[in-house]
Design a protein around this motif. Sequence first.
Motif, PDB file in Angstrom:
ATOM      1  N   ARG A 147       0.844  -1.204   0.000  1.00 35.83           N
ATOM      2  CA  ARG A 147       0.000   0.000   0.000  1.00 35.83           C
ATOM      3  C   ARG A 147       0.880   1.255   0.000  1.00 35.83           C
ATOM      4  O   ARG A 147       0.626   2.201  -0.742  1.00 35.83           O
ATOM      5  CB  ARG A 147      -0.929  -0.009   1.213  1.00 35.83           C
ATOM      6  N   HIS A 148       1.933   1.225   0.811  1.00 36.29           N
ATOM      7  CA  HIS A 148       2.853   2.372   0.842  1.00 36.29           C
ATOM      8  C   HIS A 148       3.505   2.574  -0.527  1.00 36.29           C
ATOM      9  O   HIS A 148       3.604   3.694  -1.022  1.00 36.29           O
ATOM     10  CB  HIS A 148       3.915   2.161   1.920  1.00 36.29           C
ATOM     11  N   TRP A 149       3.959   1.490  -1.162  1.00 34.97           N
ATOM     12  CA  TRP A 149       4.603   1.610  -2.461  1.00 34.97           C
ATOM     13  C   TRP A 149       3.620   2.152  -3.501  1.00 34.97           C
ATOM     14  O   TRP A 149       3.972   3.039  -4.289  1.00 34.97           O
ATOM     15  CB  TRP A 149       5.157   0.259  -2.927  1.00 34.97           C
ATOM     16  N   LEU A 150       2.392   1.646  -3.503  1.00 35.09           N
ATOM     17  CA  LEU A 150       1.408   2.107  -4.484  1.00 35.09           C
ATOM     18  C   LEU A 150       1.094   3.592  -4.320  1.00 35.09           C
ATOM     19  O   LEU A 150       0.885   4.299  -5.308  1.00 35.09           O
ATOM     20  CB  LEU A 150       0.112   1.283  -4.367  1.00 35.09           C
ATOM     21  N   LYS A 151       1.081   4.078  -3.097  1.00 38.37           N
ATOM     22  CA  LYS A 151       0.756   5.486  -2.864  1.00 38.37           C
ATOM     23  C   LYS A 151       1.942   6.413  -3.107  1.00 38.37           C
ATOM     24  O   LYS A 151       1.764   7.540  -3.555  1.00 38.37           O
ATOM     25  CB  LYS A 151       0.259   5.686  -1.430  1.00 38.37           C
ATOM     26  N   ALA A 152       3.165   5.954  -2.807  1.00 37.15           N
ATOM     27  CA  ALA A 152       4.298   6.877  -2.758  1.00 37.15           C
ATOM     28  C   ALA A 152       5.349   6.696  -3.848  1.00 37.15           C
ATOM     29  O   ALA A 152       6.244   7.533  -3.947  1.00 37.15           O
ATOM     30  CB  ALA A 152       4.981   6.768  -1.393  1.00 37.15           C
ATOM     31  N   HIS A 153       5.291   5.650  -4.667  1.00 37.06           N
ATOM     32  CA  HIS A 153       6.362   5.470  -5.647  1.00 37.06           C
ATOM     33  C   HIS A 153       6.354   6.600  -6.675  1.00 37.06           C
ATOM     34  O   HIS A 153       5.317   7.198  -6.947  1.00 37.06           O
ATOM     35  CB  HIS A 153       6.254   4.107  -6.341  1.00 37.06           C
ATOM     36  N   ARG A 154       7.518   6.892  -7.180  1.00 39.02           N
ATOM     37  CA  ARG A 154       7.686   7.950  -8.184  1.00 39.02           C
ATOM     38  C   ARG A 154       7.630   7.316  -9.561  1.00 39.02           C
ATOM     39  O   ARG A 154       8.469   6.499  -9.905  1.00 39.02           O
ATOM     40  CB  ARG A 154       9.011   8.684  -7.995  1.00 39.02           C
TER      41      ARG A 154
END
Length: 159
Positions: A147-154
């Motif tokens: 969830r963190h990766w999906l929200k914050a990846h560039r």
Amino acid sequence: MAQPPDTEGKNLVEMLDMLKPIPEPEPISMIPATQGWIWLSLAVLAALVWLGWRAARHWQANAYRRAALKELDAAGDDPAKVADILRRAALVAYPRRKVVGLLGPDWLAFLSETCPGAGFSGDAGEILLRAPWRDEPPDPRVTGLARHWLKAHRREAPA
């Protein structure tokens, strides 16, 4: 010189009736009086249109994130489903040639590099690697990391 009206012997109501109504001023135009205001209005309107267009492009470009987060909610904490969702989201966000060949530690390193603060090097990352080939018990840490990766990846800029 004009003679003042005869007010002798008249009561207040009669004297009020003698008053003439005050002339109403002409209505004020809502059109700006100078060209500067017209140009400023056009510039503000153009800026608002541009901002709306940018917001629409941003919303459309992040549709894959919203879809992946929705799938992640439906997947529960199943690591195999989470791994699949992450892989498909990465294929949308980055060129296929960069994502397809990544396996094992390289895949985890890619996920960590593309998202600030993501810690895919620990136990949750190992579970994510094994999940597509083994039955792994549900793990909320893997789901939280995804969830963190999906929200914050560039996302990589389109070529």
